[in-house]
Design an enzyme around this catalytic site. Sequence first.
Site, PDB file in Angstrom:
ATOM      1  N   HIS A   1       0.846  -1.198   0.000  1.00  0.00           N
ATOM      2  CA  HIS A   1       0.000   0.000   0.000  1.00  0.00           C
ATOM      3  C   HIS A   1       0.879   1.245   0.000  1.00  0.00           C
ATOM      4  CE1 HIS A   1       1.255  -0.335   4.166  1.00  0.00           C
ATOM      5  NE2 HIS A   1       0.984   0.952   4.305  1.00  0.00           N
TER       6      HIS A   1
ATOM      7  N   ASP B   1       0.785   5.069   1.857  1.00  0.00           N
ATOM      8  CA  ASP B   1       0.020   5.753   2.898  1.00  0.00           C
ATOM      9  C   ASP B   1      -0.718   6.939   2.263  1.00  0.00           C
ATOM     10  OD1 ASP B   1       1.121   3.952   4.664  1.00  0.00           O
ATOM     11  OD2 ASP B   1       2.654   5.316   5.393  1.00  0.00           O
TER      12      ASP B   1
ATOM     13  N   HIS C   1       4.675   0.030   0.046  1.00  0.00           N
ATOM     14  CA  HIS C   1       5.441  -0.683   1.050  1.00  0.00           C
ATOM     15  C   HIS C   1       4.550  -1.740   1.699  1.00  0.00           C
ATOM     16  CE1 HIS C   1       3.741   2.958   2.884  1.00  0.00           C
ATOM     17  NE2 HIS C   1       3.688   2.301   4.034  1.00  0.00           N
TER      18      HIS C   1
ATOM     19  N   ARG D   1       6.168  -9.080  15.994  1.00  0.00           N
ATOM     20  CA  ARG D   1       6.775  -7.790  15.658  1.00  0.00           C
ATOM     21  C   ARG D   1       5.779  -6.702  16.023  1.00  0.00           C
ATOM     22  NH1 ARG D   1       6.805  -4.829  10.576  1.00  0.00           N
ATOM     23  NH2 ARG D   1       8.552  -3.374  10.617  1.00  0.00           N
TER      24      ARG D   1
HETATM   25  C1  OGA Z   1       1.554   1.234   8.049  1.00  0.00           C
HETATM   26  C2  OGA Z   1       2.781   0.524   7.656  1.00  0.00           C
HETATM   27  C3  OGA Z   1       4.629  -0.883   8.281  1.00  0.00           C
HETATM   28  C4  OGA Z   1       5.141  -1.640   9.439  1.00  0.00           C
HETATM   29  O1  OGA Z   1       1.103   1.028   9.211  1.00  0.00           O
HETATM   30  O2  OGA Z   1       1.024   1.996   7.208  1.00  0.00           O
HETATM   31  O3  OGA Z   1       3.183   0.649   6.529  1.00  0.00           O
HETATM   32  O4  OGA Z   1       6.295  -2.091   9.351  1.00  0.00           O
HETATM   33  N1  OGA Z   1       3.418  -0.215   8.578  1.00  0.00           N
HETATM   34  O5  OGA Z   1       4.417  -1.790  10.429  1.00  0.00           O
HETATM   35 NI    NI Z   2       2.168   2.287   5.518  1.00  0.00          NI
END
Ligand code: OGA
Ligand code: NI
Length: 374
Positions: A245, A247, A301, A311
Site C-alpha cells: 500500500h 500511505d 510498502h 513484531r
Molecule cells: C503502516 C505501515 C509498516 C510496518 O502502518 O502503514 O506501513 O512495518 N506499517 O508496520
Molecule cells: Ni504504511
Amino acid sequence: MECITKPSLNEKETEDNLLTNFSSMVLHDKEIQVPQEFVWPDHQKPSPNVPILQVPLIDLAGFLSGDPFLVSEATRLVAEGAKLHGFFLVTNHGVDEKLMSSAYTSMDKFFLSPTCEKQKAQGEWRESWGYANSYFGKCKKNLPWKEMLSFSFSPEEKTENHSQIVKDFIIEKMGDGYKDFGMVYQEYAEAMSNLSLKIMELLGMSLGLKRSHFKDFFEDNESILRLNYYPKCKQPDVVLGTGPHCDPTSLTILQQDNVSGLQVLVDNQWHSIPPNPQALVVNIGDTLRALTNGIFKSSLHQAVVNSETERKTIAFFLSPKVNKVVKPPEELGGERMYPDFTWSLLHEFVKKHYKTDENTLEEFTKWLKNGGNV
Ligand code: OGA
Ligand code: NI
C-alpha cells in the site's frame, strides 16, 4: 479473565463479534495452519531475503542547531530521499527514549488481553480509531496477519478543550485500568506531532520554501496514531502482515522494533529497511505528494512477518486539518498534477471506494472529476 457479552447486540454486531473473535484466535494460536483467507496469491507472497534499501540518514539535531553546514547537509539528504522513493531515517530526533520504550512495551497490555477485552475498543477496519483485526466481514481473501489499535489525534483539541483525546478515548472504551496506558500514547502522539512539524520545516526548506510554510499548514493537524501488532506465524512465507500500500496521509513516522519486516518497492523490486534502534523511519504519503505537486514521491510498502517472534510497530500518520485545502504553493511552479482537495475527501475515498496503492491519487482525481461517483 472472564468476559461478559453485551446483552443488546443486534445480528450484525453479533456476527462481527464472532468473526473478530475467530480472527484473533487464528492470529494468536501458535500451532494453527494458516487458513486460506490469510494466504496471499503467489505473485504477492513475500521473499524473506530481499536487498537492503539505501535510505538517507538525517541528523535532525544538526538541522535544528542552525549550523549552516549541518542545515545544508540535512536539506540535501532529505530532498534525496523524498524525491527518489519517499523514505528516509531520522536520528537525534529528540523524542524521549523512555517514552519510546514504554510505548513499545505497553502494547502487550492491550494486544495480549482476551479478544472480548479488545473488542471493547472495536472500530471499523481502516477507521481512524479503535481495535481492528482482519475479520472476515467485508473481505474474504488476502487478509493481513495483524491486529491494530488506532487513535485519532489533534494537538488543537488539547488547547481548545483541555481534553486529552487519546487518553480519554481509551479510558472511555477500556475503563480506568487503562489510565497509564492512555497517558503513554497521549504523550507519544504529542511528541510525534511536534517532531513531524520539525521534519515538515526541513522538507519545506529542501524545496526552497519558507521554513514555516508546511509547519503552519500542519500545525492544527488531525492525525492518526496506530499500534500494529504482528503475531508470529507458522508459515510466514504465505502471509503478509500489511499488504502492499501507499500511505494516503501526509507524513508517516514509524517506530520499528528490532525485528525486520518493513519492505519498500523500488524499481519494481522489494527492498527491506532493517531496524535501526537509533532512528525512526519516515515516509511521504500521497497527500504530501499532492501538496508538493508530485515532487516528493510516495512508494508502495508492506510488512512481512516471521515464525520466530512477534513484531510490533507504532505509526504516526500526520494529516492536515480535515477541511484544509491541499494545494501546492505557487513557488513550486510546474503544471498542476492533481486538483485541489481536502483530506476529508481523500480519506472518505480510500475508506469507502479504493484500496490504497500507487494509483490512489490518479483514481481519486478521476473520482473527483466524476463528481464523487465510482
Ligand atoms: C503502516 C505501515 C509498516 C510496518 O502502518 O502503514 O506501513 O512495518 N506499517 O508496520
Ligand atoms: Ni504504511
